[in-house]
Design an enzyme around this catalytic site. Structure first.
Site, short mmCIF file in Angstrom:
data_model
loop_
_atom_site.label_atom_id
_atom_site.label_comp_id
_atom_site.label_asym_id
_atom_site.label_seq_id
_atom_site.Cartn_x
_atom_site.Cartn_y
_atom_site.Cartn_z
N HIS A 390 0.83 -1.21 0.00
CA HIS A 390 0.00 0.00 0.00
C HIS A 390 0.87 1.26 0.00
O HIS A 390 0.69 2.15 -0.85
CB HIS A 390 -0.90 -0.04 1.24
CG HIS A 390 -1.81 1.13 1.38
ND1 HIS A 390 -3.14 1.09 1.03
CD2 HIS A 390 -1.60 2.40 1.85
CE1 HIS A 390 -3.70 2.26 1.26
NE2 HIS A 390 -2.79 3.08 1.77
N GLU A 391 1.78 1.35 0.95
CA GLU A 391 2.61 2.56 1.05
C GLU A 391 3.56 2.69 -0.14
O GLU A 391 3.87 3.80 -0.56
CB GLU A 391 3.39 2.56 2.37
CG GLU A 391 2.53 2.52 3.63
CD GLU A 391 1.52 3.66 3.70
OE1 GLU A 391 1.74 4.71 3.08
OE2 GLU A 391 0.49 3.48 4.38
N HIS A 394 1.78 4.61 -2.79
CA HIS A 394 1.88 6.06 -2.56
C HIS A 394 3.24 6.58 -3.05
O HIS A 394 3.32 7.61 -3.74
CB HIS A 394 1.76 6.37 -1.07
CG HIS A 394 0.38 6.30 -0.53
ND1 HIS A 394 -0.68 7.01 -1.06
CD2 HIS A 394 -0.13 5.63 0.55
CE1 HIS A 394 -1.78 6.77 -0.36
NE2 HIS A 394 -1.47 5.94 0.62
N HIS A 397 3.61 6.69 -6.80
CA HIS A 397 2.85 7.82 -7.33
C HIS A 397 3.65 9.11 -7.17
O HIS A 397 3.79 9.91 -8.10
CB HIS A 397 1.51 7.91 -6.59
CG HIS A 397 0.50 8.78 -7.26
ND1 HIS A 397 -0.81 8.89 -6.82
CD2 HIS A 397 0.57 9.61 -8.35
CE1 HIS A 397 -1.47 9.72 -7.61
NE2 HIS A 397 -0.65 10.18 -8.53
#
Length: 601
Positions: A390-391, A394, A397
């Protein structure tokens, strides 16, 4: 480090598993040196007051503002990361407190600029926007002009800016009440052992297989909130009134319209989300019924909604295994993407293990001039692996935005902030499901997937309805009393989770523990972001290269366009109900899979 070891002090940990912040600042002394130049840079910005009359002067101001923003971002990010390493340490606390105060001062000092620019005649402004000398800031200027009807005079904007900390007081009050003053009764588990209940361990206790412990913790926890519900209601009412007052002053039709205007999101997106989720409530009722059936309960209470369905899963992973699992999951995104993830692992972008005083949870944070760093507290569970995926989404991105956009357009908006992270998470669970056929483990994975939908689409949409109605009540002049807020929330829980769930009286106080309500109209973005991520991950796995290309281009757009336009480029149009409808269709397919898998046990 094994999760069974006692937490160590940070300086006792292996530095190979700690982030390397030296690319941002070599050490704290370098941060202090940069911090010392901040006042002069802010002062230089104030010299533009009264001069912003043409493309040349406005362009110079915007360039200087970009430089100041980069410096503030570097100073704030480094201080925040250092504070997270050990929240007990004076150095990180001091740096964070000082840069936070300086940031507020800087925003107040330059608050003259937007109203000064917007005070120019409309014809002049349009000419300035078209001027080639402002080509690098064209979208910034177009966005600024869009907000002209809601921008106040320079003195009024400065006054509002100086009230920034005061308007944040309700949130601070609620945070301090929850974190420092709220005390819960200890409880007993089914074996008669005494267990402490705290704000930080409550959800963990609700995930216990011991139903007696879950129920007792639930009653104790909400007894604490009930005893302070008048204070919580006053704090929340203050936050809502502050937002509605600012919206009125800025000539918005509502606080929701003001909150969504910054990202140019029409209210229909919010309303479409609620309508689509309400249409698919029967699927949630089915999931609640399945949960009741698997747990073998005559009544499913609110303290049963997080209970494990298949008992404790003993599987544990090393950090090295977690890295390989994440790399395997993101393979569909291409070789370049995978190599970038390897780079993050190799160059110490990640602070991996817990240590004494370290901030809990996980996040990704970085600046235009730094690596996008990741904080985790890895314990070897599947959830810990999923958190890294998940991180990393981020951070990928952020990396793509920073490397494809100039600094003024690198920051992507909050509306799209959870998309890349959730795409990675979904790719991980899809990859694990593809390999797993053993019914118990497969049911565990499917339940993780269903819980993600429940928590991020259904529950966050329920929160969005609560916010919409609470702010509407304030705008209609209705009192946000404890009884009104409690009644509103309990009614929504009953509607969203259906007749198979016993909604205990304690449930009505749950709204008081949701910190996101103090950031008005933010929670709906979790639901739209998750729905978008479902659509994108499905397309990536089914279409392959064309979908991957669109997705990588989306990651590279930063804040260079409005978020709805960026998502359209990726292939998702949230101006229609279709993406949310499709996501909830996926939820129903996962639910059907879970029902069939349970039948095999």
């Amino acid at each position: 480090m094994s999760e069974t070891q006692v937490l160590k002090e940070r300086d006792e940990m292996d530095p190979r598993y700690q982030w390397d912040l030296t690319p941002m600042y070599h050490d704290d002394a370098a941060w202090e040196a940069d911090f010392a130049t901040l006042d002069d840079q802010v002062q230089a910005m104030t010299a533009f007051a009264g001069t912003l009359k043409d493309a040349v002067s406005i362009g110079a101001y915007l360039d200087a503002g970009t430089d100041l923003s980069r410096k503030l971002s570097n100073l704030y990010c480094y201080a925040s990361l250092r504070r997270s390493e050990d929240t007990r340490a004076e150095a990180g606390q001091s740096m964070y407190a000082r840069i936070t105060a300086k940031y507020v001062q800087a925003m107040a000092a330059i608050s003259f600029a937007e109203p000064e620019i917007l005070s120019l005649p409309e014809e002049t402004l349009q000419e300035i926007v078209r001027d080639e000398q402002l080509a690098d800031h064209k979208f910034t200027m177009e966005n600024l002009l869009r907000q002209k009807p809601h921008t106040l005079s320079a003195p009024e904007e400065k006054l509002l800016a100086t009230f920034g900390e005061a308007l944040g007081a309700p949130s601070e009050i609620a945070d301090n009440l929850q974190d420092a003053d709220l005390v819960f009764d200890s409880v007993q588990d089914s074996a008669g052992n005494t267990v402490e209940v705290t704000g930080s361990n409550y959800i963990m206790l609700q995930m216990s297989p011991d139903r007696t412990l879950r129920e007792n913790a639930f009653v104790s926890f909400y007894k604490g909130y009930r005893q302070h519900i008048n204070t919580f209601a006053s704090a929340y009412a203050g936050a809502v009134k502050g937002a509605t007052a600012e919206a009125a002053v800025r000539h918005y039709e509502s606080s929701r319209a003001m909150s969504m205007a910054g990202e140019n999101i029409p209210g229909e997106v919010y309303d479409n989300l609620i309508a689509a989720v309400r249409k698919h409530m029967p699927a949630m009722y089915r999931y609640v019924a399945l949960r009741k059936k698997i747990l073998g309960l005559k009544e499913l209470h609110y303290y049963d909604v997080y209970a494990p369905l298949v008992g404790e899963v003993k599987v544990r992973y090393t950090y090295a295994q977690a890295q390989q699992m994440v790399l395997e999951a993101v393979k569909p995104l291409g070789k370049d993407y995978c190599n970038l993830v390897r780079k993050a692992f190799a160059e110490r972008w990640i602070d991996v293990y817990p240590n004494k005083g370290k901030s809990g949870g996980a996040y990704s944070s970085g600046t235009y001039d730094s690596n996008p760093y990741i904080l985790t507290n890895f314990t070897g569970t599947l959830d810990s692996v999923s958190t890294i995926a998940h991180e990393m989404g981020h951070s990928m991105h952020t990396w793509h935005s920073n490397h494809h956009q100039p600094p003024q357009y690198a920051d992507y908006t909050l509306f799209v902030a959870e998309v890349a992270s959730t795409v990675n998470e979904n790719l991980l669970i899809e990859q694990l499901l593809q390999k797993e056929q053993e019914p118990q483990m497969r049911l565990y994975l499917l339940n993780q997937y269903l819980e993600n939908f429940k928590g991020t689409v259904y529950r966050q949409t329920m929160f969005a309805e609560f916010e919409k109605e609470a702010h509407g009540m304030a705008e209609r002049g209705e009192a946000l009393s404890p009884a009104a807020l409690n009644g509103l929330y309990k009614c929504l829980v009953e509607e969203y989770f259906g007749p198979e769930l016993v909604v205990d009286d304690e449930v009505q106080y749950e709204w008081a523990r949701i910190p996101h309500f103090y950031r008005p109209f933010y929670v709906y973005k979790y639901a739209t972001g998750y729905s978008t991520a479902v659509a994108l991950s499905e397309a990536i796995l089914k279409e392959g290269e064309p979908a991957v290309r669109r997705y990588r281009e989306f990651l590279s757009m930063g804040g260079s366009a409005y978020p709805l336009d960026e998502l359209r480029h990726a292939g998702v149009d949230l101006a229609t109900p279709e993406p949310v409808e499709a996501a909830l269709g996926k939820f129903e397919r996962i639910l059907e899979d879970a029902e069939k898998t349970f039948a095999k046990l």
